[in-house]
Design a protein around this motif. Structure first.
Motif, PDB file in Angstrom:
ATOM      1  N   THR A 234      -2.461   1.999  -5.181  1.00  0.00           N
ATOM      2  CA  THR A 234      -3.866   1.695  -4.906  1.00  0.00           C
ATOM      3  C   THR A 234      -4.782   2.717  -5.567  1.00  0.00           C
ATOM      4  O   THR A 234      -5.840   2.358  -6.098  1.00  0.00           O
ATOM      5  CB  THR A 234      -4.111   1.644  -3.386  1.00  0.00           C
ATOM      6  OG1 THR A 234      -3.215   0.678  -2.817  1.00  0.00           O
ATOM      7  CG2 THR A 234      -5.534   1.244  -3.074  1.00  0.00           C
TER       8      THR A 234
ATOM      9  N   LEU B 106      -7.499   1.760  -8.215  1.00  0.00           N
ATOM     10  CA  LEU B 106      -8.885   2.159  -7.963  1.00  0.00           C
ATOM     11  C   LEU B 106      -9.505   2.685  -9.256  1.00  0.00           C
ATOM     12  O   LEU B 106     -10.655   2.358  -9.576  1.00  0.00           O
ATOM     13  CB  LEU B 106      -8.931   3.219  -6.859  1.00  0.00           C
ATOM     14  CG  LEU B 106     -10.291   3.829  -6.556  1.00  0.00           C
ATOM     15  CD1 LEU B 106     -11.244   2.770  -6.014  1.00  0.00           C
ATOM     16  CD2 LEU B 106     -10.147   4.962  -5.542  1.00  0.00           C
TER      17      LEU B 106
ATOM     18  N   TYR C 230     -10.336  -0.205 -11.417  1.00  0.00           N
ATOM     19  CA  TYR C 230     -11.552  -0.861 -10.929  1.00  0.00           C
ATOM     20  C   TYR C 230     -12.791  -0.104 -11.407  1.00  0.00           C
ATOM     21  O   TYR C 230     -13.758  -0.702 -11.875  1.00  0.00           O
ATOM     22  CB  TYR C 230     -11.531  -0.944  -9.402  1.00  0.00           C
ATOM     23  CG  TYR C 230     -12.734  -1.641  -8.801  1.00  0.00           C
ATOM     24  CD1 TYR C 230     -12.690  -3.000  -8.517  1.00  0.00           C
ATOM     25  CD2 TYR C 230     -13.911  -0.953  -8.518  1.00  0.00           C
ATOM     26  CE1 TYR C 230     -13.785  -3.652  -7.968  1.00  0.00           C
ATOM     27  CE2 TYR C 230     -15.014  -1.587  -7.976  1.00  0.00           C
ATOM     28  CZ  TYR C 230     -14.949  -2.935  -7.709  1.00  0.00           C
ATOM     29  OH  TYR C 230     -16.032  -3.573  -7.181  1.00  0.00           O
TER      30      TYR C 230
ATOM     31  N   LEU D  33     -10.546  -4.255  -3.442  1.00  0.00           N
ATOM     32  CA  LEU D  33      -9.474  -4.268  -4.440  1.00  0.00           C
ATOM     33  C   LEU D  33      -8.535  -5.451  -4.231  1.00  0.00           C
ATOM     34  O   LEU D  33      -7.997  -5.999  -5.194  1.00  0.00           O
ATOM     35  CB  LEU D  33      -8.693  -2.950  -4.393  1.00  0.00           C
ATOM     36  CG  LEU D  33      -9.456  -1.687  -4.780  1.00  0.00           C
ATOM     37  CD1 LEU D  33      -8.600  -0.453  -4.515  1.00  0.00           C
ATOM     38  CD2 LEU D  33      -9.904  -1.744  -6.224  1.00  0.00           C
TER      39      LEU D  33
ATOM     40  N   TYR E 103      -6.779  -6.527  -7.603  1.00  0.00           N
ATOM     41  CA  TYR E 103      -6.225  -5.300  -8.178  1.00  0.00           C
ATOM     42  C   TYR E 103      -4.949  -4.897  -7.438  1.00  0.00           C
ATOM     43  O   TYR E 103      -4.063  -4.301  -8.023  1.00  0.00           O
ATOM     44  CB  TYR E 103      -7.256  -4.162  -8.118  1.00  0.00           C
ATOM     45  CG  TYR E 103      -8.296  -4.271  -9.207  1.00  0.00           C
ATOM     46  CD1 TYR E 103      -8.144  -3.583 -10.401  1.00  0.00           C
ATOM     47  CD2 TYR E 103      -9.424  -5.067  -9.046  1.00  0.00           C
ATOM     48  CE1 TYR E 103      -9.088  -3.688 -11.408  1.00  0.00           C
ATOM     49  CE2 TYR E 103     -10.375  -5.169 -10.037  1.00  0.00           C
ATOM     50  CZ  TYR E 103     -10.210  -4.483 -11.220  1.00  0.00           C
ATOM     51  OH  TYR E 103     -11.138  -4.597 -12.219  1.00  0.00           O
TER      52      TYR E 103
END
Length: 105
Positions: free
Chosen positions: A49, A53, A56, A70, A75
């Motif tokens: 994650t 991130l 993103y 997310l 994502y």
């Protein structure tokens, strides 16, 4: 003449007793290992994650409002650890650090 090809009742009971004893010794070890595996899996999800991130941020130029964004933007597949007991969220300090917390819902 008697048929001598089978096991006697005593032999079967001895075998079942041995198997039961081994299972009693093995199952608690498996339970404790399961917690370790779940914890490592949750840490791996946190690392994934954190990487997503950054992707993103590169795509949108800003941090998302929450970790669930997310998920919505695909994502990551989930913000909840596989056992459902913990989930990922941003810390309360506002520095966009991902932390693992207990899942209330």
């Amino acid at each position: 003449m008697k048929n001598q090809k089978g096991f006697t009742l005593i032999e079967m009971l001895i075998v079942l007793t041995i198997i039961t004893t081994l299972l009693i010794l093995l199952i608690p070890n498996l339970a404790s290992k399961n917690e370790d595996v779940q914890s490592q899996g949750c840490n791996a999800l946190k690392q994934l994650t954190e990487n997503q991130l950054q992707s993103y941020v590169m795509d949108y130029g800003t941090y998302p409002a929450s970790v669930s964004t997310l998920v919505e933007k695909e994502y990551i597949q989930s913000d909840t650890c596989s056992n459902g007991k913990k989930k990922l969220t941003f810390d309360q300090a506002g520095n966009n650090e991902i932390i693992i917390v207990d899942n209330e819902g």
